[in-house]
Scaffold this active site. Structure first.
Site, PDB file in Angstrom:
ATOM      1  N   GLU A  41      -9.646   6.633   3.648  1.00 24.06           N
ATOM      2  CA  GLU A  41     -10.532   5.834   4.291  1.00 24.06           C
ATOM      3  C   GLU A  41      -9.903   4.583   4.594  1.00 24.06           C
ATOM      4  O   GLU A  41      -8.594   4.461   4.000  1.00 24.06           O
ATOM      5  CB  GLU A  41     -11.763   5.545   3.180  1.00 24.06           C
ATOM      6  CG  GLU A  41     -11.331   4.358   2.365  1.00 24.06           C
ATOM      7  CD  GLU A  41     -10.316   4.620   1.330  1.00 24.06           C
ATOM      8  OE1 GLU A  41     -10.044   5.831   1.099  1.00 24.06           O
ATOM      9  OE2 GLU A  41      -9.657   3.646   0.840  1.00 24.06           O
ATOM     10  N   LYS A  79       0.751  -1.054  -0.086  1.00 29.57           N
ATOM     11  CA  LYS A  79      -0.098   0.175   0.048  1.00 29.57           C
ATOM     12  C   LYS A  79       0.851   1.232   0.060  1.00 29.57           C
ATOM     13  O   LYS A  79       0.393   2.402  -0.726  1.00 29.57           O
ATOM     14  CB  LYS A  79      -0.828   0.001   1.217  1.00 29.57           C
ATOM     15  CG  LYS A  79      -1.827  -1.124   1.028  1.00 29.57           C
ATOM     16  CD  LYS A  79      -3.325  -0.500   1.526  1.00 29.57           C
ATOM     17  CE  LYS A  79      -4.435  -1.525   1.343  1.00 29.57           C
ATOM     18  NZ  LYS A  79      -4.190  -3.011   1.658  1.00 29.57           N
ATOM     19  N   SER A 101       1.581  -9.973  -0.721  1.00 32.42           N
ATOM     20  CA  SER A 101       1.148  -8.479  -0.850  1.00 32.42           C
ATOM     21  C   SER A 101       1.542  -7.791   0.735  1.00 32.42           C
ATOM     22  O   SER A 101       1.799  -6.730   0.749  1.00 32.42           O
ATOM     23  CB  SER A 101      -0.205  -8.315  -0.973  1.00 32.42           C
ATOM     24  OG  SER A 101      -1.166  -9.217   0.291  1.00 32.42           O
TER      25      SER A 101
END
Ligand SMILES: *Cc1c(COP(=O)(O)O)cnc(C)c1O
Length: 400
Positions: free
Chosen positions: A112, A90, A378
């Site tokens: 968010e 991310k 990930s």
């Protein structure tokens, strides 16, 4: 030639587009006009790649997992996004969007978050760039994900608990959009996945495409060819998968397998497998597959993995699924848990629960012995340790 890429109107086949309230129209339009010239500029690329290298720690390794390969009878490489700063992919996106926000003269950041991973990445980027940051988070998630809330606060972000609806990710996203409507001029909304109105899915995919850019170079070095036979990733909103496949999307030599969260099973209503049980609808500014009732109310999704617990899937993957370009399987909670312990015992790597869904596809796919498989890990599993420990007695250790 058919392309699976975005068209000039912001659609992937039947999916995508920008369905935004009147009051946001010019803001989103402005972003649409500016994002490509900025992120393709020499100056942006230099700053972004400098941060990716020296701050995030890229390139992330492409690791040949010997014992996992032996077990599944092919050559499995792991793309180690778990080794990035803040523990997942991310940060690639958050840093890219914050650089873009600065170039566009924005002075305030909102985001968010569900599990808190995107919130932490955004709060990290804001600390680095000295920009004020407000993170919307469902009140239920604020309670469930306390460590990430404290991390965000330590980083200087304001965490705003959202009390509406089921008080989870969907409600946090609604509230962030409401904030954006009130402050469109000075505020940049950093969305955490390949969801939201055009240009977000394309923008996030491009910022994550560093993953497949590196895979190409690393495979060339290790295998003497720059493409694999298989790419495997998990899909929540779709950003790590989009980054993994970006430079291979139109290369039909490369098969794509995506894992969505089956929860307790497709046949139960306790699932987050929106590609397989969802129907077409508009959610958060984009036409996608959504879990909804007949009259269009969102059905609360469920997965053991907070990062896959979203009632829709971004437009890129809706299109890949519909056209058959990607093979999509639902992986249930118990299968993901088993795969997490398997990777841990075979390779000494504790994966994030989300990534465990990608790993659980390995026994479900048919490989040839000379197949080269690249699977994206990930994120790392530190955040999921208590869940793993709760289930350690359910694992079949003989099968590992
Ligand atoms: C958020 C998250 C995901 C799911 O998001 P995508 O946008 O689908 O990639 C997957 N893995 C980890 C570790 C995450 O934090």
């Amino acid at each position: 030639m058919q392309t699976y890429n975005i068209d000039e109107k912001g659609y992937y086949g039947n999916y995508g587009g920008a369905y935004v309230p009147e009051i946001l129209y010019s803001t989103v339009e402005n972003l649409r006009e500016q994002y490509l010239p900025i992120i393709e500029s020499e100056e942006f690329r230099r700053e972004y790649h400098h941060l990716l290298r020296d701050y995030v720690g890229r390139p992330s390794p492409l690791y040949l997992a010997h014992r996992l390969s032996a077990k599944y009878g092919c050559k499995i490489y792991l793309k180690r996004e778990d080794l990035n700063h803040t523990g997942a992919h991310k940060i690639n996106n958050a840093l890219g969007q914050i650089l873009l926000a600065k170039k566009m003269g924005k002075t305030r950041i909102i985001a968010e978050t569900g599990a808190g991973q995107h919130g932490v990445a955004t709060a990290t980027a804001c600390a680095l760039m000295n920009l004020p940051c407000r993170v919307y988070m469902g009140a239920t998630d604020v309670e469930r994900q306390h460590v990430n809330v404290e991390r965000m606060r330590m980083l200087g972000a304001e965490v705003f608990p959202v009390q509406s609806g089921n008080r989870t990710l969907k409600d946090a996203t609604n509230e962030a959009i409401r904030d954006w409507c009130c402050h469109p001029a000075d505020t940049f909304y950093i969305i955490g996945s390949t969801v939201g109105p055009h240009p977000y899915p394309d923008m996030v995919a491009r910022l994550q495409s560093v993953i497949s850019e590196e895979i190409k170079l690393q495979l060339q070095q290790k295998e003497g060819r720059d493409y694999p036979d298989w790419l495997i990733a998990c899909v929540g909103g779709g950003s790590n998968a989009a980054g993994t496949i970006y430079h291979y999307i139109d290369d039909e030599r490369v098969r794509i397998a995506l894992a969505e969260a089956g929860g307790l099973g497709l046949e139960t209503s306790t699932t987050a497998a929106s590609l397989q049980i969802g129907t077409v609808g508009i959610l958060h500014g984009s036409r996608i597959k959504v879990m909804q009732t007949d009259d269009g109310q969102i059905v609360e999704p469920y997965s053991i993995s907070a990062g896959l617990d979203y009632p829709g899937t971004g437009p890129i993957h809706c299109h890949l699924h519909e056209t058959g370009r990607a093979k999509v399987l639902a992986i249930n909670d118990d299968q993901a848990l088993q795969a997490a312990f398997e990777l841990t015992r075979l390779e000494g790597i504790i994966p994030a629960l989300e990534s465990s869904h990608a790993l659980a596809m390995l026994p479900k796919l048919q490989f040839k012995s000379d197949d080269v498989v690249v699977l994206t890990v990930s994120g790392r599993g530190d955040k999921d340790l208590s869940t793993y420990l709760q289930h350690k007695d359910d694992i079949n250790y003989n099968a590992i």
